[in-house]
Design a protein around this motif. Structure first.
Motif, PDB file in Angstrom:
ATOM      1  N   PHE A 133     -11.094  -5.727   4.995  1.00 21.39           N
ATOM      2  CA  PHE A 133      -9.675  -5.605   4.665  1.00 21.39           C
ATOM      3  C   PHE A 133      -8.849  -6.627   5.443  1.00 21.39           C
ATOM      4  CE2 PHE A 133      -5.413  -3.799   5.166  1.00 21.39           C
ATOM      5  CZ  PHE A 133      -5.090  -3.496   3.854  1.00 21.39           C
ATOM      6  N   LYS A 165       3.581  -1.453   4.002  1.00 23.95           N
ATOM      7  CA  LYS A 165       3.094  -0.079   3.957  1.00 23.95           C
ATOM      8  C   LYS A 165       4.231   0.866   3.577  1.00 23.95           C
ATOM      9  CE  LYS A 165      -0.554  -0.819   7.395  1.00 23.95           C
ATOM     10  NZ  LYS A 165      -1.166  -0.345   8.655  1.00 23.95           N
ATOM     11  N   GLN A 218      -8.377   0.253   6.200  1.00 24.19           N
ATOM     12  CA  GLN A 218      -7.515  -0.844   6.631  1.00 24.19           C
ATOM     13  C   GLN A 218      -7.928  -1.407   7.993  1.00 24.19           C
ATOM     14  OE1 GLN A 218      -3.366   0.246   6.347  1.00 24.19           O
ATOM     15  NE2 GLN A 218      -3.596   1.050   4.279  1.00 24.19           N
ATOM     16  N   THR A 238       0.848  -1.188   0.000  1.00 18.77           N
ATOM     17  CA  THR A 238       0.000   0.000   0.000  1.00 18.77           C
ATOM     18  C   THR A 238       0.887   1.242   0.000  1.00 18.77           C
ATOM     19  OG1 THR A 238      -0.121   0.101   2.427  1.00 18.77           O
ATOM     20  CG2 THR A 238      -1.823  -1.169   1.284  1.00 18.77           C
TER      21      THR A 238
END
Length: 304
Positions: free
Chosen positions: A264, A277, A259, A248
């Motif tokens: 998710f 991330k 999230q 992401t």
């Protein structure tokens, strides 16, 4: 005695004259070198550009390419200014937009680089030689070499490309040895009106993962991103496009509450701890400096 003094005085005048002439010649040569131009064949035709540009304004996504080649940037767009990777080299550059014609004039650039879609190009051409590029007309590595040509640093640009390809492949091989040759990776970015599933040449680390490292994209994701380079989807169908790993690209000041949803959290890649991330500001571009940062990030995240 008087004749000797006159002769010595005349000799002194000749020496001073010669020194002055030498200084003038040197200054003239220096000025000539500073003003030397070369012809660059751009997308829109031949442009006379500085052989050694010193004050560049970048109005497109190429600030990192210019910075990587050691050329001073005096004006740059706000997106590049936000990149923590490019921050140090852009510390003294003014933040400008395509509408800041007068501000750019005051910066006295000797070269302006923009996109084919940049506004006010006719006005910028009156300020300094202006060269534009169409995004994704060239692949990201060919684009860097092309900017190297523009800046009269083609060999240096090619070396940077070669070094990156070698290192990215080495890291990619290590990652595939650990997670498997057929393991798939999906890259997404959250926008106001949905989630963007990204193809193999949309920045955000996609070029590194898919092109340089040779990691695989889920077939469904590959298919929907083939035409435009990305595909907007809703949170409800995100799981259909996520592979074994999910990257992401996200901004610290955006709403990433999706999230926290059960939807998710139930995505297999997320449940298995395969969520990476990335700082979107550091992942936005695909210049050599940003690519090096991304290779380091993936090496650390995949191999930890």
């Amino acid at each position: 005695m008087k004749k000797t003094a006159i002769a010595l005085f005349g000799l002194l005048l000749l020496i001073l004259s010669a020194c002055g002439s030498s200084d003038d010649s040197s200054a003239s040569g220096s000025e000539k070198e500073t003003n030397e131009t070369v012809t660059y064949e751009s997308e829109t035709g031949a442009v006379e550009v500085p052989a050694d540009p010193k004050r560049v304004v970048v109005l497109a996504s190429y600030a990192g390419n210019v910075e990587a080649l050691g050329v001073d940037i005096v004006g740059v767009d706000g997106w590049a200014k936000k990149s923590p990777v490019l921050a140090e080299g852009l510390e003294d550059a003014e933040t400008v937009t395509e509408d800041d014609v007068e501000k750019i004039l005051e910066l006295k650039p000797d070269l302006i680089i923009g996109a084919s879609t940049t506004k006010n190009l006719d006005k910028f051409k009156e300020i300094a030689p202006t060269v534009t590029y169409t995004y994704n007309k060239l692949d990201y590595l060919a684009q860097h070499v092309e900017i190297g040509k523009l800046l009269n640093k083609e060999e240096e640009a090619q070396k940077q490309v070669d070094d990156y390809k070698t290192r990215a492949k080495e890291v990619g091989d290590k990652i595939k040895a650990k997670i498997g040759e057929d393991t798939t990776v999906t890259v997404i970015e959250k926008y106001e009106k949905g989630i963007g599933v990204l193809g193999d040449s949309w920045g955000r680390g996609t070029e590194v993962l898919y092109q340089a490292m040779g990691l695989k994209m889920p077939e469904k994701t590959k298919e929907v991103t083939k035409k435009d380079g990305y595909m907007m989807i809703s949170e409800e169908v995100l799981a259909d496009y996520v592979g074994d790993y999910l990257v992401t690209s996200q901004y610290s000041d955006q709403d990433n509450s999706y999230q926290e949803s059960e939807l998710f959290k139930e995505i297999p890649a997320v449940k298995e701890g395969h969520l990476l991330k990335a700082d979107a500001n550091a992942f936005l571009f695909n210049d050599p400096l940003t690519l090096e940062y991304q290779v380091d990030f993936f090496e650390e995240e995949f191999l930890k």
